[in-house]
Every structure is written in C-alpha cells, then in structure tokens.
Motif scaffolding. Structure first.
Motif, mmCIF file in Angstrom:
data_model
loop_
_atom_site.group_PDB
_atom_site.id
_atom_site.type_symbol
_atom_site.label_atom_id
_atom_site.label_comp_id
_atom_site.label_asym_id
_atom_site.label_seq_id
_atom_site.Cartn_x
_atom_site.Cartn_y
_atom_site.Cartn_z
ATOM 1 N N SER A 26 -16.629 0.472 -117.718
ATOM 2 C CA SER A 26 -17.957 -0.081 -117.349
ATOM 3 C C SER A 26 -17.798 -1.379 -116.760
ATOM 4 N N PRO A 28 -19.812 -4.849 -116.006
ATOM 5 C CA PRO A 28 -21.326 -5.288 -115.808
ATOM 6 C C PRO A 28 -21.918 -5.450 -114.476
ATOM 7 N N ASP A 29 -23.183 -5.062 -114.411
ATOM 8 C CA ASP A 29 -23.833 -5.145 -113.482
ATOM 9 C C ASP A 29 -25.168 -5.655 -113.638
ATOM 10 N N ALA A 33 -27.273 -3.574 -120.334
ATOM 11 C CA ALA A 33 -26.229 -3.057 -121.029
ATOM 12 C C ALA A 33 -26.668 -2.260 -122.394
ATOM 13 N N THR A 35 -24.207 -0.495 -125.428
ATOM 14 C CA THR A 35 -22.929 -0.039 -125.844
ATOM 15 C C THR A 35 -22.855 0.408 -127.419
ATOM 16 N N ASN A 71 -26.888 0.513 -118.151
ATOM 17 C CA ASN A 71 -25.398 0.586 -118.001
ATOM 18 C C ASN A 71 -24.473 1.006 -119.280
#
Length: 106
Positions: A26, A28-29, A33, A35, A71
């Motif tokens: 993964s 970061p973008d 996020a 998780t 993400n």
C-alpha cells in the motif's frame, strides 16, 4: 475436484499471485487511509471460533473501505499481548512474569 481442501495446492499459487501483483503493498496517496492490523496467532497455536469471527469482521471492513474508495491496507501486526509469550519462554528459567501483567509464574 478434490473431496477435501488441500491448502498446499491452492494457497501457494494464490500467495504467489498476491506477491507478483503487490497486493500486500500500500502506497500512501491522496485517498483517505484505512488500515487494519491483524493480530498474530496465539502463542499456544490453538485457534477457535472467536479468531474466525475476528478475521471475518476485519475482512468485511477492509473490503467495504476499498469499495468506498479508501486506500485500505490489511497487514499482519505485532503481538498485542507480548507478555504471554515471554511468560512461556521464561518458565523454568527462574524468571518472574513482567510486572503489571497480572500473571504469576507457576
């Protein structure tokens, strides 16, 4: 088709596919996020229905987050109760259980 599930035949191929396609990765973008950290198995190695329920709920939540465009990353975690393996390791060596764990060496 086999009458019984044989994980060695299926999972090795699937795992390699995941590795080849970087599905454990993964980056970061700009997306939000999300998780979930997967707890490791018990030190005893005995799994029960509570583990199945926990993993199922995590899977549902991560899939939902992906569908929402987040993400999402579902990763193996670290021991959230590391005192227990330490107690098992230290038994018989004259060590005491870590302070504050509520466990006493037998």
């Amino acid at each position: 088709m086999e009458s019984k599930y044989n994980p060695t035949e299926i999972e090795a191929r699937q795992y390699q596919y995941w590795l080849d396609h970087k599905l454990f990765h993964s980056t970061p973008d700009g997306r939000e996020a999300y998780t979930v950290v997967i707890p490791p198995p018990n030190v005893t190695g005995v799994l029960h229905m509570g583990h199945v329920l926990n993993e199922t709920i995590q899977d549902i939540l991560v899939r939902r987050a992906r569908q929402q465009g987040k993400n999402a990353c579902w990763v193996p975690g670290t021991d959230h109760a590391s005192y227990r393996p330490r107690i098992y390791r230290d038994r018989g060596k004259g060590h005491q259980a870590p302070e504050g764990t509520g466990h006493q060496q037998e």
